[in-house]
Design a protein around this motif. Structure first.
Motif, mmCIF file in Angstrom:
data_model
loop_
_atom_site.group_PDB
_atom_site.id
_atom_site.type_symbol
_atom_site.label_atom_id
_atom_site.label_comp_id
_atom_site.label_asym_id
_atom_site.label_seq_id
_atom_site.Cartn_x
_atom_site.Cartn_y
_atom_site.Cartn_z
ATOM 1 N N LEU A 99 0.843 -1.216 -0.136
ATOM 2 C CA LEU A 99 -0.169 -0.179 -0.191
ATOM 3 C C LEU A 99 0.767 1.339 0.056
ATOM 4 N N ARG A 119 -5.379 4.561 2.602
ATOM 5 C CA ARG A 119 -4.588 3.497 2.656
ATOM 6 C C ARG A 119 -4.038 2.816 3.774
ATOM 7 N N THR A 149 -2.871 1.480 -6.512
ATOM 8 C CA THR A 149 -2.226 0.730 -5.336
ATOM 9 C C THR A 149 -3.408 0.075 -4.421
ATOM 10 N N ILE A 150 -4.267 0.621 -4.221
ATOM 11 C CA ILE A 150 -5.355 -0.109 -3.410
ATOM 12 C C ILE A 150 -6.251 -1.108 -4.293
#
Length: 502
Positions: A99, A119, A149-150
């Motif tokens: 993350l 995040r 990223t998530i």
């Protein structure tokens, strides 16, 4: 095989008249399921029910194991943050890397941007090893890189995922199932969001066609029944020994009872049979129901200020956390539509807060919607709306309806959802014909139809706009000037066609 299932689940908040969720039923296997619908329709309530934070009034919920809920709001640090701070085992390091968390983020929650908090919130949830992970608007406040990223972290989650989001592309890319919350009922589809919406539309169009055909059939049989009724009563009037008139027959409601006269008897039987056929056709017609589509779309009736400028800030600098951000002269003319862009933590919200007391705009001509609105502020906003006069409240609720929310459900609630709160602030502010609308992440918390309506309204707004958002398409359609925070400086660009990722 283990499953996550809801069976006829109903829940009503204390003090409310109408249930927040009614007869919710679905069963899913591991993978992600999208929960979609208008603000205030019960999506967040369903997540809390799945995670045991609420108990259903009726029905049952079967869980395959531990369930963890990631809240929509990021006002407060998540439970378990302190444990995560001191956890540096292999798994914790892997989650931090996945993350892209900086080492000191857990220790400085209150100085993080809301996108960074999101995040970190998800990281803390993953460390609890849930079988069921419920994410409520995980892409709110998050920049493009943070969103990717998530999504990667979600894709690697092996259990049951429940996702509430207004990000259509994310729901399509990662969700196998979709639950659509509608005013008439809740629909479950084994498909991603866009495909589910198309299937729902096809189903509705079929029902509309069937309803139209059933209505035509009922009217036809109703006319036939009336003809046979008139014929039966006419025959009986002629055959009556007492010479009853047709008017008397109709007044008494007689349609040819059993008599020695076979003609009268036969006409009466045909009349009753035709009436029964018409009644069955009516029942069939009334049994076919479909969701009504309310008129959507809003107009932002703003005034263009006659002042030369609404902001005239000489070149200088300001502090954003540990950064010192410099800028040339920043101005807002009465018709400027400005986008403020930059990655999470770059200082966008700090910039807005610095500009607010410097605006050359009276409070009654300003609509200011911050990035996050606390539950207490949401309740105060709703209470203020309830105190409006009948005509004013009607205007506000019409606005809310056209943005896809149910006014009755909203007024019945004690704490409106973040999306409903934004709609209320907009609606109450419009009555003052604002000169300037300032919105920090306007698409956050709002459902997809509402975002589309808001985008169209802002694109036609006659006053000035100052918008902070990571939604590039939204900004492209509503603004013509960009204030981009890059590193330690604000760059100003006019009417640019090229928008870089932030």
């Amino acid at each position: 095989m283990q499953k996550l299932s809801f069976s006829h689940v109903t829940y009503t908040y204390s003090g409310s008249i109408n249930p927040a969720v009614t007869n919710l039923t679905f069963t899913i296997r591991p993978g992600w399921t999208a929960l979609a619908g208008a603000n205030g329709c019960g999506k967040t309530t369903s997540l809390k029910l799945a995670c045991g934070l609420l108990s259903p009034d009726s029905g049952s919920i079967s869980l395959p194991g531990k369930a963890v809920y990631c809240a929509q709001r990021t006002d407060s640090p998540p439970e378990g943050l302190n444990d995560f701070i001191f956890n540096w085992n292999r798994e914790a390091i892997s989650i931090r890397e996945a993350l892209k968390l900086e080492d000191n983020w857990p220790e400085r929650w209150h100085s993080l941007s809301h996108g960074e908090r999101k995040r970190l919130q998800i990281a803390v949830a993953l460390m609890e090893h849930p079988a069921v992970l419920a994410l409520d608007e995980p892409f709110n406040h998050v920049d493009t890189r943070g969103r990717e990223t998530i999504l990667k972290a979600m894709a690697s989650f092996p259990g049951w995922g429940l996702l509430v989001s207004h990000d259509r592309q994310a729901m399509d890319s990662i969700c196998k199932n979709t639950v659509l919350f509608r005013s008439d009922r809740i629909h479950f589809y084994k498909a991603g969001y866009s495909r589910a919406v198309k299937e729902e539309e096809c189903e509705r169009n079929l029902l509309v066609k069937q309803k139209r055909e059933a209505c035509a059939d009922y009217l036809k049989k109703k006319r036939d029944a009336r003809k046979k009724m008139i014929r039966a009563r006419t025959i009986q009037a002629h055959a009556s020994k007492n010479r009853m008139s047709f008017k008397d027959i109709c007044t008494l409601g007689v349609d040819g009872p059993s008599r020695v006269d076979g003609i009268v008897q036969k006409a009466g039987r045909r009349s009753r049979e035709a009436a029964a056929r018409a009644e069955r056709a009516k029942e069939k017609m009334e049994s076919i129901t479909y969701r009504k589509l309310h008129r959507s779309g809003i107009e932002l009736d703003g005034d263009r200020s006659e002042r030369n400028s609404l902001l005239d800030l000489p070149g200088g600098s300001f502090q954003a956390g540990k950064k010192c951000i410099s800028h040339s002269e920043l101005t807002i003319s009465p018709s400027d539509t400005i986008a403020v862009t930059g990655p999470n933590g770059s200082g966008k919200t700090t910039l807005l807060n610095r500009l607010q007391p410097l605006l050359n705009c009276p409070d009654e001509k300003l609509i200011w919607i911050p990035q996050e609105i606390t539950a207490e502020e949401s309740s105060r906003c709703l209470e203020k709306a309830r105190k409006l006069s009948g005509e004013e409240l009607g205007t506000v609720m019409t606005f809310v309806r056209r943005l896809g929310s149910d006014p009755e459900r909203l007024l019945d609630s004690s704490v409106p959802s973040p999306g409903e709160t934004r709609k209320l602030i907009l609606a109450t502010g419009l009555s003052r014909s604002p000169w300037l609308v300032v919105m920090d992440e306007p698409t956050n918390h709002m459902d997809l139809p509402s975002i589309h309506c808001l985008e169209e309204a802002l694109s036609d707004f006659q006053g000035a706009l100052l918008l902070v958002s990571h939604d590039r398409e939204f900004l492209r359609n509503t603004t013509s000037i960009e204030w981009k925070i890059a590193g330690n400086r604000i760059n100003v660009r006019y009417s640019g066609n090229t928008w870089k990722e932030c």
